[in-house]
Design a protein around this motif. Structure first.
Motif, PDB file in Angstrom:
ATOM      1  N   LEU A 154      33.885   7.532  11.954  1.00 22.96           N
ATOM      2  CA  LEU A 154      34.565   7.661  10.670  1.00 22.96           C
ATOM      3  C   LEU A 154      35.190   9.046  10.528  1.00 22.96           C
ATOM      4  O   LEU A 154      34.781   9.999  11.196  1.00 22.96           O
ATOM      5  CB  LEU A 154      33.575   7.438   9.518  1.00 22.96           C
ATOM      6  N   SER A 155      36.155   9.131   9.630  1.00 19.88           N
ATOM      7  CA  SER A 155      36.729  10.424   9.279  1.00 19.88           C
ATOM      8  C   SER A 155      35.952  11.005   8.104  1.00 19.88           C
ATOM      9  O   SER A 155      35.113  10.324   7.505  1.00 19.88           O
ATOM     10  CB  SER A 155      38.212  10.265   8.913  1.00 19.88           C
ATOM     11  N   ARG A 156      36.241  12.224   7.753  1.00 20.24           N
ATOM     12  CA  ARG A 156      35.533  12.868   6.647  1.00 20.24           C
ATOM     13  C   ARG A 156      35.856  12.219   5.307  1.00 20.24           C
ATOM     14  O   ARG A 156      35.098  12.368   4.345  1.00 20.24           O
ATOM     15  CB  ARG A 156      35.885  14.353   6.612  1.00 20.24           C
ATOM     16  N   ASP A 157      36.957  11.498   5.242  1.00 21.32           N
ATOM     17  CA  ASP A 157      37.345  10.855   3.994  1.00 21.32           C
ATOM     18  C   ASP A 157      36.665   9.503   3.793  1.00 21.32           C
ATOM     19  O   ASP A 157      36.817   8.894   2.730  1.00 21.32           O
ATOM     20  CB  ASP A 157      38.869  10.663   3.959  1.00 21.32           C
ATOM     21  N   ASP A 158      35.950   9.018   4.802  1.00 20.94           N
ATOM     22  CA  ASP A 158      35.309   7.701   4.728  1.00 20.94           C
ATOM     23  C   ASP A 158      33.880   7.805   4.204  1.00 20.94           C
ATOM     24  O   ASP A 158      32.951   7.228   4.772  1.00 20.94           O
ATOM     25  CB  ASP A 158      35.311   7.031   6.103  1.00 20.94           C
ATOM     26  N   ALA A 162      30.599   5.448   5.095  1.00 17.16           N
ATOM     27  CA  ALA A 162      29.413   6.072   5.686  1.00 17.16           C
ATOM     28  C   ALA A 162      28.162   5.682   4.912  1.00 17.16           C
ATOM     29  O   ALA A 162      27.117   5.377   5.498  1.00 17.16           O
ATOM     30  CB  ALA A 162      29.576   7.589   5.711  1.00 17.16           C
ATOM     31  N   SER A 175      30.907  11.282  12.754  1.00 14.99           N
ATOM     32  CA  SER A 175      32.227  11.805  12.425  1.00 14.99           C
ATOM     33  C   SER A 175      33.050  11.908  13.700  1.00 14.99           C
ATOM     34  O   SER A 175      32.528  12.139  14.788  1.00 14.99           O
ATOM     35  CB  SER A 175      32.101  13.180  11.766  1.00 14.99           C
ATOM     36  N   GLU A 178      32.463  14.775  15.914  1.00 13.63           N
ATOM     37  CA  GLU A 178      31.178  14.853  16.598  1.00 13.63           C
ATOM     38  C   GLU A 178      31.072  13.852  17.742  1.00 13.63           C
ATOM     39  O   GLU A 178      30.010  13.719  18.362  1.00 13.63           O
ATOM     40  CB  GLU A 178      30.048  14.599  15.604  1.00 13.63           C
ATOM     41  N   THR A 196      40.843   7.340  13.118  1.00 14.67           N
ATOM     42  CA  THR A 196      39.932   8.073  14.011  1.00 14.67           C
ATOM     43  C   THR A 196      40.130   7.720  15.480  1.00 14.67           C
ATOM     44  O   THR A 196      39.476   8.302  16.340  1.00 14.67           O
ATOM     45  CB  THR A 196      38.466   7.777  13.638  1.00 14.67           C
ATOM     46  N   SER A 205      32.275  18.221  21.153  1.00 11.65           N
ATOM     47  CA  SER A 205      31.434  18.668  20.040  1.00 11.65           C
ATOM     48  C   SER A 205      30.592  19.857  20.451  1.00 11.65           C
ATOM     49  O   SER A 205      30.303  20.064  21.618  1.00 11.65           O
ATOM     50  CB  SER A 205      30.519  17.528  19.581  1.00 11.65           C
TER      51      SER A 205
END
Length: 211
Positions: A154-158, A162, A175, A178, A196, A205
Motif C-alpha cells: 500500500l501507499s501512505r495514502d491507503d 491498511a 508500505s 518498505e 504502488t 529498505s
C-alpha cells in the motif's frame, strides 16, 4: 501484461509489468544472502553468560594445594564446577551483515520476478473504501483469488485499506517504501495497487540493508 482488477474482482484494464523488475531470471544465491542478512539484522544479540570472573563467590581456595588426595583447585567458580562460570559462552554482539545496495535491489527484483512468473502478482486499480472494513477486505481477497499468505503493498495514502487488512492473520500489509525480498518470498501472493506497482528498480529498505 497482467489484468488490473477492481476490489470486486472484475477486470478494470491491463498493465504491462516492467521487465527490469518482474522479468528477470531469479538469482537464488543473491536472494539467499540478502534474506540471511536481513534476518540476522533483526536479532537482538543480547544473550550473555557469566565467566568465572563475573560469577559471585569462589574467592577462597576450596582446600589446600597438597595433602588432601583431591585434585588441585583454586576456585569453586571454575567452569568445571557446578555453579561456576561458563567457558566460551555467548556475549552481547551485533549480527548485522553489510550488504551492497546493488545486491539488495537485485534480490528484490529476483523475488518479484519469481512471483510474477508463477502468476502470483495481482494488481488492483484502487481499494476505494470510505471506512475500514475487515469484512470488505476478506471479500476482496476472495474475489481476487488471493489464497494462502498474502502481501498487500500500500501507499501512505491507503490508511483505510491498511486498517481493513490488518486484522486478517494471513495478510501482511507493507508500505511500498518498505518492500523487500524476504516479505515477497515468505508470502504466496503479492497484491499491488496501480499507485504502488514498481515501474523501475525499487528502492531498497533500510531494514533490508541491515543498517
Amino acid at each position: 501484461m497482467v489484468d488490473v482488477l477492481s476490489a470486486a474482482g472484475k477486470k478494470a484494464g491491463s498493465v504491462e509489468l516492467d521487465e527490469a523488475v518482474f522479468g528477470l531470471e531469479p538469482n537464488v544465491s543473491v536472494m539467499a544472502q540478502v534474506v540471511t542478512a536481513q534476518l540476522a539484522a533483526r536479532r537482538a544479540g543480547t544473550q550473555s553468560t557469566k565467566t568465572r570472573s563475573e560469577t559471585r563467590g569462589g574467592g577462597a581456595k576450596p582446600w589446600a594445594q597438597k595433602g588432601t588426595g583431591r585434585a588441585r583447585a583454586g576456585s569453586s567458580r571454575s567452569p568445571i564446577w557446578r555453579g561456576g562460570g561458563v567457558a566460551l559462552g555467548p556475549k552481547p554482539r551485533k549480527y548485522v551483515q553489510k550488504t551492497p545496495k546493488k545486491m539488495v535491489r537485485l534480490a528484490l527484483r529476483s523475488a518479484l520476478s519469481d512471483r510474477a512468473a508463477d502468476g502470483k502478482v495481482l494488481v488492483v486499480d484502487a481499494w476505494g473504501w470510505d471506512a475500514p472494513s475487515t469484512k470488505a477486505a476478506r471479500q476482496a481477497l476472495e474475489a481476487l483469488g488471493a489464497t494462502g499468505r498474502v502481501l498487500v503493498v500500500l501507499s501512505r495514502d491507503d490508511a483505510v485499506a491498511a486498517r481493513s487488512f490488518r486484522n486478517l492473520p494471513e495478510v501482511h500489509v507493507i508500505s511500498v517504501g518498505e518492500l523487500n525480498a524476504y516479505d515477497v518470498l515468505v508470502n504466496d501472493v503479492v497484491v499491488f495497487t496501480q499507485a504502488t506497482l514498481p515501474t523501475s528498480a525499487p528502492a531498497a529498505s533500510t531494514e533490508e540493508e541491515g543498517k
